[in-house]
Design a protein around this motif. Sequence first.
Motif, mmCIF file in Angstrom:
data_model
loop_
_atom_site.group_PDB
_atom_site.id
_atom_site.type_symbol
_atom_site.label_atom_id
_atom_site.label_comp_id
_atom_site.label_asym_id
_atom_site.label_seq_id
_atom_site.Cartn_x
_atom_site.Cartn_y
_atom_site.Cartn_z
ATOM 1 N N GLN A 45 61.704 0.308 -67.156
ATOM 2 C CA GLN A 45 62.475 -0.386 -66.132
ATOM 3 C C GLN A 45 63.795 0.292 -65.746
ATOM 4 O O GLN A 45 64.552 -0.266 -64.973
ATOM 5 N N ASP A 46 64.073 1.474 -66.263
ATOM 6 C CA ASP A 46 65.332 2.131 -65.934
ATOM 7 C C ASP A 46 65.177 2.971 -64.660
ATOM 8 O O ASP A 46 64.068 3.317 -64.249
ATOM 9 N N ARG A 47 66.309 3.298 -64.036
ATOM 10 C CA ARG A 47 66.313 4.030 -62.764
ATOM 11 C C ARG A 47 65.485 5.304 -62.834
ATOM 12 O O ARG A 47 64.628 5.561 -61.986
ATOM 13 N N GLY A 48 65.736 6.136 -63.834
ATOM 14 C CA GLY A 48 65.040 7.411 -63.944
ATOM 15 C C GLY A 48 63.534 7.256 -64.045
ATOM 16 O O GLY A 48 62.779 7.975 -63.381
ATOM 17 N N SER A 49 63.082 6.325 -64.853
ATOM 18 C CA SER A 49 61.640 6.108 -65.037
ATOM 19 C C SER A 49 60.999 5.563 -63.768
ATOM 20 O O SER A 49 59.885 5.963 -63.404
ATOM 21 N N ILE A 50 61.676 4.658 -63.099
ATOM 22 C CA ILE A 50 61.135 4.081 -61.862
ATOM 23 C C ILE A 50 61.008 5.167 -60.798
ATOM 24 O O ILE A 50 59.957 5.312 -60.162
ATOM 25 N N LEU A 51 62.057 5.963 -60.617
ATOM 26 C CA LEU A 51 62.007 7.028 -59.612
ATOM 27 C C LEU A 51 60.949 8.070 -59.972
ATOM 28 O O LEU A 51 60.206 8.533 -59.097
ATOM 29 N N GLN A 52 60.874 8.420 -61.238
ATOM 30 C CA GLN A 52 59.875 9.401 -61.681
ATOM 31 C C GLN A 52 58.460 8.905 -61.355
ATOM 32 O O GLN A 52 57.619 9.674 -60.899
ATOM 33 N N GLU A 53 58.204 7.630 -61.569
ATOM 34 C CA GLU A 53 56.880 7.080 -61.294
ATOM 35 C C GLU A 53 56.584 7.061 -59.793
ATOM 36 O O GLU A 53 55.466 7.367 -59.371
ATOM 37 N N PHE A 54 57.576 6.713 -58.964
ATOM 38 C CA PHE A 54 57.388 6.766 -57.510
ATOM 39 C C PHE A 54 57.058 8.195 -57.066
ATOM 40 O O PHE A 54 56.117 8.412 -56.290
ATOM 41 N N TYR A 55 57.840 9.185 -57.540
ATOM 42 C CA TYR A 55 57.600 10.574 -57.157
ATOM 43 C C TYR A 55 56.238 11.061 -57.662
ATOM 44 O O TYR A 55 55.500 11.725 -56.925
#
Length: 174
Positions: free
Chosen positions: A41-51
């Motif tokens: 649920q952290d910013r980095g993990s969320i963005l990584q999953e979107f990318y």
Amino acid sequence: VVMIIKSMSRKESSFAQLFDYITRDQDHDHRYRFTHNFILQDRGSILQEFYRNAQLLARRKNANYLYHEIISVTRSKRISEQQQKEILHELVSQYVSSRARDCLVYGGMHDEKDNNLHFHLMISANCLNERSRYRLSKKQFDEIKRVLDTYVLEKYPELEQEKLITREKEQSKT
């Protein structure tokens, strides 16, 4: 006193820019964020999953990489702001389950406006781990909005929302 759903497609994979806009401190109520189909649920993990998910899509000119959608309700004088926020959060969940059940979705509530509360949603253009874009026809999208509009009117009359989406359809037929 109107519920509004607005959709904007983005031709670039600008996930970080939109994430940062959604979570900007001055407008965002951090207690009411929304995540769908994420483990971390952290910013980095969320963005990584979107990318990572967007990398599966074939590169095409003018193709959508994400959708920025806004669900807004007019503030009600009949119930507390917290109750309105809880209801809006539940409406977002209802909307996502019919609009983007298998997509990645991140959202945040903004409460800076005096006349409304609104939720910004970032929705992946493809379902999780799929190579093709997930597309709704205009008719399908209109039906999802109409169903949510009816749901709000029936289940949450205390929100004092007007019959907007359904009314527009009825007027266009006459």
